[in-house]
Scaffold this motif. Sequence first.
Motif, PDB file in Angstrom:
ATOM      1  N   GLU A 140       0.808  -1.220   0.000  1.00  0.00           N
ATOM      2  CA  GLU A 140       0.000   0.000   0.000  1.00  0.00           C
ATOM      3  C   GLU A 140       0.846   1.277   0.000  1.00  0.00           C
ATOM      4  OE1 GLU A 140      -2.662   0.224   3.325  1.00  0.00           O
ATOM      5  OE2 GLU A 140      -3.211   2.290   2.878  1.00  0.00           O
ATOM      6  N   GLY A 141       1.789   1.333   0.939  1.00  0.00           N
ATOM      7  CA  GLY A 141       2.607   2.541   1.059  1.00  0.00           C
ATOM      8  C   GLY A 141       3.441   2.788  -0.189  1.00  0.00           C
ATOM      9  N   LEU A 142       4.026   1.708  -0.692  1.00  0.00           N
ATOM     10  CA  LEU A 142       4.869   1.819  -1.886  1.00  0.00           C
ATOM     11  C   LEU A 142       4.041   2.306  -3.082  1.00  0.00           C
ATOM     12  CD1 LEU A 142       7.652   1.224  -3.197  1.00  0.00           C
ATOM     13  CD2 LEU A 142       6.733  -1.030  -3.810  1.00  0.00           C
ATOM     14  N   ILE A 143       2.870   1.703  -3.269  1.00  0.00           N
ATOM     15  CA  ILE A 143       2.011   2.073  -4.407  1.00  0.00           C
ATOM     16  C   ILE A 143       1.609   3.538  -4.307  1.00  0.00           C
ATOM     17  CG2 ILE A 143      -0.200   1.635  -5.549  1.00  0.00           C
ATOM     18  CD1 ILE A 143       1.454  -0.705  -5.980  1.00  0.00           C
ATOM     19  N   ARG A 144       1.207   3.961  -3.092  1.00  0.00           N
ATOM     20  CA  ARG A 144       0.782   5.347  -2.922  1.00  0.00           C
ATOM     21  C   ARG A 144       1.933   6.296  -3.252  1.00  0.00           C
ATOM     22  NH1 ARG A 144      -1.567   5.055   1.842  1.00  0.00           N
ATOM     23  NH2 ARG A 144      -3.649   4.791   0.983  1.00  0.00           N
ATOM     24  N   PHE A 145       3.137   5.921  -2.794  1.00  0.00           N
ATOM     25  CA  PHE A 145       4.309   6.747  -3.076  1.00  0.00           C
ATOM     26  C   PHE A 145       4.565   6.824  -4.581  1.00  0.00           C
ATOM     27  CE2 PHE A 145       8.910   6.787  -3.941  1.00  0.00           C
ATOM     28  CZ  PHE A 145       9.204   8.047  -3.470  1.00  0.00           C
ATOM     29  N   LEU A 146       4.481   5.673  -5.251  1.00  0.00           N
ATOM     30  CA  LEU A 146       4.759   5.641  -6.693  1.00  0.00           C
ATOM     31  C   LEU A 146       3.719   6.458  -7.472  1.00  0.00           C
ATOM     32  CD1 LEU A 146       5.874   1.957  -7.310  1.00  0.00           C
ATOM     33  CD2 LEU A 146       7.270   4.034  -7.329  1.00  0.00           C
ATOM     34  N   VAL A 147       2.456   6.348  -7.054  1.00  0.00           N
ATOM     35  CA  VAL A 147       1.416   7.102  -7.752  1.00  0.00           C
ATOM     36  C   VAL A 147       1.662   8.596  -7.587  1.00  0.00           C
ATOM     37  CG1 VAL A 147      -1.042   7.663  -7.746  1.00  0.00           C
ATOM     38  CG2 VAL A 147      -0.325   5.295  -7.661  1.00  0.00           C
ATOM     39  N   GLN A 148       2.047   8.981  -6.354  1.00  0.00           N
ATOM     40  CA  GLN A 148       2.335  10.397  -6.125  1.00  0.00           C
ATOM     41  C   GLN A 148       3.527  10.850  -6.967  1.00  0.00           C
ATOM     42  OE1 GLN A 148       2.640  10.760  -1.893  1.00  0.00           O
ATOM     43  NE2 GLN A 148       0.416  10.903  -1.641  1.00  0.00           N
ATOM     44  N   ALA A 149       4.552  10.004  -6.992  1.00  0.00           N
ATOM     45  CA  ALA A 149       5.738  10.355  -7.789  1.00  0.00           C
ATOM     46  C   ALA A 149       5.373  10.456  -9.266  1.00  0.00           C
ATOM     47  CB  ALA A 149       6.829   9.308  -7.596  1.00  0.00           C
ATOM     48  N   MET A 150       4.490   9.555  -9.704  1.00  0.00           N
ATOM     49  CA  MET A 150       4.083   9.525 -11.103  1.00  0.00           C
ATOM     50  C   MET A 150       3.361  10.802 -11.496  1.00  0.00           C
ATOM     51  SD  MET A 150       2.243   6.218 -12.644  1.00  0.00           S
ATOM     52  CE  MET A 150       1.777   6.154 -14.347  1.00  0.00           C
ATOM     53  N   SER A 151       2.584  11.360 -10.544  1.00  0.00           N
ATOM     54  CA  SER A 151       1.842  12.569 -10.897  1.00  0.00           C
ATOM     55  C   SER A 151       2.776  13.755 -11.069  1.00  0.00           C
ATOM     56  CB  SER A 151       0.765  12.869  -9.847  1.00  0.00           C
ATOM     57  OG  SER A 151       1.384  13.121  -8.609  1.00  0.00           O
ATOM     58  N   GLY A 152       4.028  13.587 -10.650  1.00  0.00           N
ATOM     59  CA  GLY A 152       4.987  14.668 -10.847  1.00  0.00           C
ATOM     60  C   GLY A 152       5.807  14.511 -12.120  1.00  0.00           C
ATOM     61  N   VAL A 153       5.577  13.452 -12.891  1.00  0.00           N
ATOM     62  CA  VAL A 153       6.355  13.230 -14.112  1.00  0.00           C
ATOM     63  C   VAL A 153       6.039  14.332 -15.128  1.00  0.00           C
ATOM     64  CG1 VAL A 153       6.593  11.707 -16.118  1.00  0.00           C
ATOM     65  CG2 VAL A 153       6.527  10.741 -13.824  1.00  0.00           C
ATOM     66  N   PRO A 154       7.057  15.045 -15.636  1.00  0.00           N
ATOM     67  CA  PRO A 154       6.798  16.066 -16.653  1.00  0.00           C
ATOM     68  C   PRO A 154       6.227  15.403 -17.911  1.00  0.00           C
ATOM     69  CG  PRO A 154       9.026  16.246 -15.785  1.00  0.00           C
ATOM     70  CD  PRO A 154       8.476  14.961 -15.281  1.00  0.00           C
ATOM     71  N   SER A 155       5.289  16.101 -18.564  1.00  0.00           N
ATOM     72  CA  SER A 155       4.581  15.448 -19.664  1.00  0.00           C
ATOM     73  C   SER A 155       5.530  15.095 -20.813  1.00  0.00           C
ATOM     74  CB  SER A 155       3.440  16.334 -20.153  1.00  0.00           C
ATOM     75  OG  SER A 155       3.930  17.577 -20.561  1.00  0.00           O
ATOM     76  N   ILE A 156       6.568  15.894 -21.008  1.00  0.00           N
ATOM     77  CA  ILE A 156       7.491  15.593 -22.113  1.00  0.00           C
ATOM     78  C   ILE A 156       8.224  14.284 -21.838  1.00  0.00           C
ATOM     79  CG2 ILE A 156       9.420  16.916 -21.127  1.00  0.00           C
ATOM     80  CD1 ILE A 156       8.619  16.872 -24.845  1.00  0.00           C
ATOM     81  N   VAL A 157       8.443  13.982 -20.547  1.00  0.00           N
ATOM     82  CA  VAL A 157       9.118  12.733 -20.188  1.00  0.00           C
ATOM     83  C   VAL A 157       8.218  11.539 -20.519  1.00  0.00           C
ATOM     84  CG1 VAL A 157      10.062  11.382 -18.288  1.00  0.00           C
ATOM     85  CG2 VAL A 157      10.520  13.832 -18.428  1.00  0.00           C
ATOM     86  N   ALA A 158       6.914  11.701 -20.280  1.00  0.00           N
ATOM     87  CA  ALA A 158       5.977  10.633 -20.640  1.00  0.00           C
ATOM     88  C   ALA A 158       6.037  10.380 -22.144  1.00  0.00           C
ATOM     89  CB  ALA A 158       4.557  11.009 -20.214  1.00  0.00           C
ATOM     90  N   GLY A 159       6.075  11.469 -22.920  1.00  0.00           N
ATOM     91  CA  GLY A 159       6.162  11.325 -24.369  1.00  0.00           C
ATOM     92  C   GLY A 159       7.463  10.669 -24.782  1.00  0.00           C
ATOM     93  N   LEU A 160       8.548  11.103 -24.143  1.00  0.00           N
ATOM     94  CA  LEU A 160       9.877  10.579 -24.463  1.00  0.00           C
ATOM     95  C   LEU A 160       9.969   9.085 -24.155  1.00  0.00           C
ATOM     96  CD1 LEU A 160      12.328  12.041 -25.578  1.00  0.00           C
ATOM     97  CD2 LEU A 160      13.159  12.337 -23.239  1.00  0.00           C
ATOM     98  N   PHE A 161       9.323   8.707 -23.059  1.00  0.00           N
ATOM     99  CA  PHE A 161       9.330   7.305 -22.638  1.00  0.00           C
ATOM    100  C   PHE A 161       8.660   6.422 -23.701  1.00  0.00           C
ATOM    101  CE2 PHE A 161       6.798   3.982 -20.375  1.00  0.00           C
ATOM    102  CZ  PHE A 161       7.849   3.159 -20.066  1.00  0.00           C
ATOM    103  N   ILE A 162       7.466   6.829 -24.119  1.00  0.00           N
ATOM    104  CA  ILE A 162       6.764   6.050 -25.145  1.00  0.00           C
ATOM    105  C   ILE A 162       7.551   6.086 -26.461  1.00  0.00           C
ATOM    106  CG2 ILE A 162       4.646   5.871 -26.516  1.00  0.00           C
ATOM    107  CD1 ILE A 162       4.335   4.994 -23.627  1.00  0.00           C
ATOM    108  N   TYR A 163       8.110   7.252 -26.774  1.00  0.00           N
ATOM    109  CA  TYR A 163       8.904   7.389 -28.002  1.00  0.00           C
ATOM    110  C   TYR A 163      10.067   6.397 -28.002  1.00  0.00           C
ATOM    111  CZ  TYR A 163      12.079   9.494 -31.419  1.00  0.00           C
ATOM    112  OH  TYR A 163      12.922   9.700 -32.461  1.00  0.00           O
TER     113      TYR A 163
END
Lengths: 356, 301
Positions: free
Chosen positions: A178-201
């Motif tokens: 639970e704690g780990l997932i919550r932390f990861l979700v919070q961290a994920m919401s801070g991912v810059p959108s260009i990084v999300a694009g770069l990742f898929i690219y």
Amino acid sequence: MSAQVPQLEARDFSAVSPKKPWKLSPREVAVNASTIVIALILSPIIVQITPLKGKLGLVLTFILVATVGNIVLSFLRQGVQAIGNSIASTFIFLAAGLVLLPVASIFFTVIMRGYHALRINTFTQDMSVAQSDGPFTEGGALHAILGTLMLVLIASLISVPIGILTALYLTEVKGRAEGLIRFLVQAMSGVPSIVAGLFIYSVLIVGAGGHYSGFAGGLSLSILMLPTVARTAEEVLKLIPRDLREAGVALGGTQWRTVVMVVVPAARSGIVTAIILGVARVAGETAPLLLTILGSTATHLNPMDAPTSALPLYTFNLLRTGLNVAIDRAWTGALVLMILVLILFVLARLASGRKK
Amino acid sequence: MSDVMEFEGNQDNISTKTYLEEAVSQQEISSLASVVSHHSTPSSQPLGTGLEARGVHAWFGKHHALADVNLDFPAGTVTALIGPSGCGKSTFLRTLNRMHEFIPGAAMAGEVLLDGKDIYEPGTDVTKIRLKVGMVFQKPNPFPSMTIAENVLAGLKLAQLKAVNKDDLLEECLHRAGLWNEVKDRLKAHGGSLSGGQQQRLCIARALAVKPEVLLMDEPCSALDPGSTLKVEETVRQLIESVIVVIVTHNMQQAARVSDYTGFFLSDGGPGQLIETAPTSEIFSRPKDPRTEAYVTGRFG
């Protein structure tokens, strides 16, 4: 079995009319308004006779004078204790006004600049039949509208189920991670959108040798949408009282059936809000789309095979041309995007507010 | 009030057996059986051998909340659990249908025998236990997304039972909960639109719809006005025809009005214990333990 409710004798209450003694009297309203008027008259004068200059100076002076006026007024009416309350309420009103200001300004600007190029063909044609600096009666944003709808649909199909299941893991299962997932979700919401694009690219287009496509774009948007859906849904599910869960389980339901039949329906409107916020988060994203859908002037409805377009990208690409006519089209693209998001919101609200 | 007086008058000469013979008509039983086809068809024998707690202890984390409770709940009876706040009666109640384990950190020891079988035996299907041992909570908790009718029948859906005739079951359960006349014209209204007392009776109807053998009630009237309380109590007295009722209450008049047996719990800061259990009339007229007497006469608690 149950006793009759005793009757009351008939009485005439027609002489009494409903009043609201807690409301300000017309005289008090007039006095309040007069402080605003006085501030409006005084602030230009103060600006003239002091070193404060310009529109900003005028606004600041007005705020200051109106605040002082309010404080004096409440002091005269209710004494010293009322001063703190008066200061707080003045600043709260000001803050609310300041928040509304940019929102109203954005709406106003987009509508005023966007309607020039708005034609029927904006919704019926794409840009493959026209030059971006051609007349407004040729070409349109159809490919971008359909592209945005497709991207939002793909992102929602991925993020909504995963997001809600993640929220259920955090609130219902409360598993070891639970704690780990919550932390990861919070961290994920801070991912810059260009990084999300770069990742898929890098994974899908370079790594796996895929195409620029609507699917790649939808995947990159789903990365951004997932944490918004999951976190909002979690907050909403937390508000459902434990009583309801216990009642479901005590009736012989398994935990899963209780969640599906009782907990989620009780949180329905909040979960719809979570989805709306997720859609709002990604509908206007441009950066990840640059790297995943590339852009196109023609309509591509197959999400798998070719570069496609979306309203933010359409707007961005037209703005980049620097041509006046194209820039007008870009503003129209922004206007259409706003209208589209508004329509999605209203539809979602109607769907969630529906009562049987 | 006259109804209530009758209950009190009855208690002295209630022997469980005669009560049973009087109360259970065979027609009633067969009508129940026709409504719900149950996995183990308890409706054909709604009165099992009863519920027994054997040396039940309960913990929350390291806190030992309840120690060594031995208590029988014979078929066809209402048992009231009384005692000051924090004495473990609600905790004990929740061990009887395995709702205790719903709380993180909970632990227990001992046996709870339902029809002679330990409900904590490994491999027991906990959902089936809760189906047989229903529960009504302190605060009325109708499901907010459901109508009145859907609320009553929610248990069937939750437990995936098949009802032969849902309309009959709906009407029967609302009748038994004393709510039918008040809601029969608005079964499609939302459960939340009812008053607090009606909501609680709706929750009782909901608990009855799955045909439990035992109904646990955790201070069911603490949030209700006197009129609604009286109706719930009338309902409870009618239930004993087919259901064993265990009711936790802080209201000693209520215990006197509705129950056949009363158990008195007490804690001195350590784990709560069962001090005395006896027919209700005895607990209130000639308790054996001086602490029970002190409590029922209002000298503490």
